[in-house]
Design a protein around this motif. Structure first.
Motif, PDB file in Angstrom:
ATOM      1  N   LEU A 106       0.869  -1.173   0.000  1.00 31.40           N
ATOM      2  CA  LEU A 106       0.000   0.000   0.000  1.00 31.40           C
ATOM      3  C   LEU A 106       0.907   1.224   0.000  1.00 31.40           C
ATOM      4  CD1 LEU A 106      -3.001   0.897   0.217  1.00 31.40           C
ATOM      5  CD2 LEU A 106      -2.685   0.982   2.691  1.00 31.40           C
ATOM      6  N   GLU A 107       0.984   1.922  -1.127  1.00 33.68           N
ATOM      7  CA  GLU A 107       1.944   3.003  -1.235  1.00 33.68           C
ATOM      8  C   GLU A 107       1.422   4.085  -2.164  1.00 33.68           C
ATOM      9  OE1 GLU A 107       5.443   1.183  -2.792  1.00 33.68           O
ATOM     10  OE2 GLU A 107       4.515   0.616  -4.702  1.00 33.68           O
ATOM     11  N   ALA A 108       1.958   5.295  -1.988  1.00 40.24           N
ATOM     12  CA  ALA A 108       1.579   6.426  -2.823  1.00 40.24           C
ATOM     13  C   ALA A 108       1.933   6.135  -4.281  1.00 40.24           C
ATOM     14  CB  ALA A 108       2.294   7.685  -2.343  1.00 40.24           C
ATOM     15  N   GLY A 109       1.127   6.729  -5.184  1.00 42.14           N
ATOM     16  CA  GLY A 109       1.386   6.578  -6.603  1.00 42.14           C
ATOM     17  C   GLY A 109       0.627   5.450  -7.259  1.00 42.14           C
ATOM     18  N   ARG A 110      -0.204   4.747  -6.485  1.00 38.80           N
ATOM     19  CA  ARG A 110      -0.998   3.658  -7.057  1.00 38.80           C
ATOM     20  C   ARG A 110      -2.320   3.591  -6.297  1.00 38.80           C
ATOM     21  NH1 ARG A 110       1.995  -1.913  -5.394  1.00 38.80           N
ATOM     22  NH2 ARG A 110       0.094  -2.738  -6.379  1.00 38.80           N
ATOM     23  N   PRO A 111      -3.341   2.987  -6.880  1.00 40.12           N
ATOM     24  CA  PRO A 111      -4.620   2.864  -6.168  1.00 40.12           C
ATOM     25  C   PRO A 111      -4.454   2.060  -4.882  1.00 40.12           C
ATOM     26  CG  PRO A 111      -4.909   2.421  -8.507  1.00 40.12           C
ATOM     27  CD  PRO A 111      -3.427   2.471  -8.259  1.00 40.12           C
ATOM     28  N   PRO A 112      -5.279   2.329  -3.886  1.00 39.75           N
ATOM     29  CA  PRO A 112      -5.153   1.623  -2.613  1.00 39.75           C
ATOM     30  C   PRO A 112      -5.727   0.218  -2.612  1.00 39.75           C
ATOM     31  CG  PRO A 112      -6.968   3.162  -2.506  1.00 39.75           C
ATOM     32  CD  PRO A 112      -6.305   3.377  -3.835  1.00 39.75           C
ATOM     33  N   VAL A 113      -6.365  -0.172  -3.705  1.00 39.89           N
ATOM     34  CA  VAL A 113      -7.018  -1.471  -3.778  1.00 39.89           C
ATOM     35  C   VAL A 113      -6.338  -2.309  -4.851  1.00 39.89           C
ATOM     36  CG1 VAL A 113      -8.737  -0.641  -5.458  1.00 39.89           C
ATOM     37  CG2 VAL A 113      -9.270  -2.616  -4.032  1.00 39.89           C
ATOM     38  N   ASP A 114      -6.304  -3.608  -4.631  1.00 42.23           N
ATOM     39  CA  ASP A 114      -5.803  -4.550  -5.632  1.00 42.23           C
ATOM     40  C   ASP A 114      -6.738  -4.483  -6.841  1.00 42.23           C
ATOM     41  OD1 ASP A 114      -5.520  -6.967  -7.165  1.00 42.23           O
ATOM     42  OD2 ASP A 114      -4.507  -7.905  -5.477  1.00 42.23           O
ATOM     43  N   LEU A 115      -6.228  -4.026  -7.970  1.00 44.58           N
ATOM     44  CA  LEU A 115      -7.096  -3.787  -9.129  1.00 44.58           C
ATOM     45  C   LEU A 115      -7.635  -5.075  -9.731  1.00 44.58           C
ATOM     46  CD1 LEU A 115      -5.293  -0.819 -10.917  1.00 44.58           C
ATOM     47  CD2 LEU A 115      -7.285  -0.765  -9.397  1.00 44.58           C
ATOM     48  N   VAL A 116      -6.915  -6.168  -9.603  1.00 42.80           N
ATOM     49  CA  VAL A 116      -7.443  -7.450 -10.083  1.00 42.80           C
ATOM     50  C   VAL A 116      -8.663  -7.830  -9.262  1.00 42.80           C
ATOM     51  CG1 VAL A 116      -6.963  -9.914 -10.324  1.00 42.80           C
ATOM     52  CG2 VAL A 116      -5.229  -8.233 -10.987  1.00 42.80           C
ATOM     53  N   GLN A 117      -8.583  -7.634  -7.943  1.00 39.53           N
ATOM     54  CA  GLN A 117      -9.716  -7.950  -7.082  1.00 39.53           C
ATOM     55  C   GLN A 117     -10.867  -6.976  -7.289  1.00 39.53           C
ATOM     56  OE1 GLN A 117     -10.123 -10.665  -5.409  1.00 39.53           O
ATOM     57  NE2 GLN A 117      -8.054 -11.419  -5.844  1.00 39.53           N
TER      58      GLN A 117
END
Length: 496
Positions: A106-117
């Motif tokens: 969980l890190e800055a620069g990406r969505p907070p959720v698993d996009l596959v899920q």
């Protein structure tokens, strides 16, 4: 399996889009809606009684699939069925992911959720309700760290998530509309929040226009009247939505409508927002003034949704509610009814326009085949699911089914059952016990079906309650973790 009976959904959405496109010539066509905190047999008739035709509701992922692969569908199923019955267009918001679906890391620069899920989750919901939901809102207020799992707001990362949500919806139900997340109106520019106007500009710069049909907008009055001029009070007023429209036009996206998915004034500000508090009378007057200004001046607004209906304990949002916590209508509720009546919308108790999910004209699904309910006081391994509503003990299940006219004669109620041990476990219809108890198990740990006859005069037009209760174990066999019987049920159908 079923259909929207208010209008066939393909026709309903076509009418909505045509309505939005023709609003430039006719400023009298916005739809009106209410955002519910819970959409059920208590709240939905109150929504319809105002005269609005749309309900917006969150389907919280963490409530439906708190454990990966184990779904609790009943509240969502009943919300969809109830909206159909009362002739309400349904708009669903899809966010609030469970911890197991967090992005890792969980890190800055990406969505907070698993996009596959998230892709799987959206496809699961949309597939389940295909043809029955008008639109899906992808996330909520991503320009706030509080809504972005504590990470700094990131427009590019939100567009990445929006793209996944858009494709999942369109590939599963092409007729459903996709609405971008409503952004929180704020002038803050730091790691906790980002000005919604800057956020929207950055969304467009990262290609967001290709991934939504409707721009979602949150329009709050911040304690000021709805005719407060654009730019007054640092832009914290209703007219701020004009700034968002200007951004849409600047990026060549003016052909799309904007939907106000939240709008309101609070009668109970907290310590940080006491300056936003208005009186109940002002809340009512400001609401009507806002509806009229939107209708008169902003024809590009296709839907106006009041936040929120209320009527339950909600310390965070109760000040915005049109109902007090005890369900008493505030002046704003009556004012909304009056405005809808003046616009020629039907108010009062509605003539039902739809029905709950039907397998045929006389066959109603009360509890889905994949919605398993475990009653008892003893968590057990598979094939048992967790205890109903995560309560221990959990001795009662209730479901709602909507009927038009029960007519005369008898109906049949069929349940699939696993392992009823005591002869006093019962099924109830609208508070009346069916004469025959639930049959005893055959010790095979398999599902068996049983059907009861239900007199038509036990049923009524509108919502009907089906209830299953289990009893205490006899004293001689009670033990820790075995104070009640245990039973599982699924696939409850009322038919004739």
């Amino acid at each position: 399996m079923t259909r929207i009976l208010f209008l066939p959904l393909s026709l309903a959405i076509g009418v909505m889009l045509l309505g939005f496109q023709s609003q430039q010539a006719s400023p009298s066509l916005p739809r009106y809606g209410l955002h519910t905190l819970v959409a059920d047999e208590r709240t939905l008739p109150l929504v319809r009684a105002t005269g609005v035709d749309t309900v917006v509701q969150l389907f919280a992922w963490w409530e439906i699939e708190s454990t990966r692969g184990q779904f609790i569908w009943q509240p969502a199923d009943e919300a969809v069925a109830g909206a159909e019955y009362y002739g309400l267009n349904l708009v669903i918001r899809l966010d609030k992911h469970p911890a197991w679906a967090n992005a890792r890391p969980l890190e800055a620069g990406r969505p907070p959720v698993d996009l596959v899920q998230y892709d799987r989750w959206v496809r699961t919901v949309v597939g389940r309700y295909k043809g029955r939901v008008a639109a899906y809102i992808i996330w909520n207020e991503p320009n706030l760290a509080d809504e972005w799992s504590g990470l700094p707001p990131d427009p590019a990362a939100y567009v990445e998530l929006l793209q996944v949500g858009y494709r999942a919806v369109k590939e599963t139900d092409p007729d459903a509309l996709v609405v971008s997340a409503g952004l929180a109106p704020t002038n803050t520019r730091n790691e906790t929040a980002l000005d919604d106007r800057l956020f929207l500009e950055a969304m467009y710069a990262h290609g967001a226009a290709d991934y939504f049909d409707v721009l979602g907008v949150h329009a709050y009055g911040f304690g000021y009247p709805p005719d407060d001029p654009r730019g007054a009070h640092d832009g914290l007023n209703l007219a701020r939505i004009q700034d968002l429209r200007e951004i849409m036009l600047r990026f060549g996206d003016g052909q799309k409508p904007a939907w106000i998915t939240e709008m309101g004034w609070t009668v109970r500000g907290n310590e940080h927002s006491a300056w936003q508090e208005v009186t109940p009378r002002e809340q009512a007057d400001y609401l009507v003034g806002a509806l009229e200004r939107i209708r008169r001046e902003w024809p590009w607004v296709g839907l106006v949704t009041v936040w929120n209906l209320g009527g339950e304990s909600s310390p965070d949002w109760g000040g915005y509610s049109l109902l007090a916590e005890d369900g008493t209508p505030r002046p704003a509720y009556r004012a909304l009814q009056g405005y809808m009546a003046a616009q020629g919308r039907s108010v009062g108790q509605p003539v039902p326009a739809g029905a709950s999910p039907t397998l045929s004209p006389e066959r109603y699904q009360v509890l889905a085949e994949d919605a398993i309910i475990h009653l008892g006081d003893n968590p057990l391994p598979a094939p048992w699911v967790p205890l109903h509503r995560a309560r221990n003990p959990s001795p009662v299940w209730r479901g709602i089914v909507y009927l038009h006219d029960p007519g005369e004669g008898s109906w049949q109620l069929t349940l699939r059952i696993m392992q009823s041990n005591f002869g006093s476990n019962r099924v109830w219809v609208n508070g009346r016990p069916l004469p025959e108890a639930i049959p005893l198990e055959d010790f095979s740990k398999s599902w068996v079906s049983h059907t009861w006859s239900v007199p038509a005069d036990w049923l009524r037009p509108g919502p009907n309650e089906i209830r299953v209760t289990i009893t205490h174990a006899p004293p001689l066999i009670q033990a820790p973790g075995f104070g009640y019987d245990k039973i599982q049920i699924k696939d409850v159908v009322l038919w004739r």
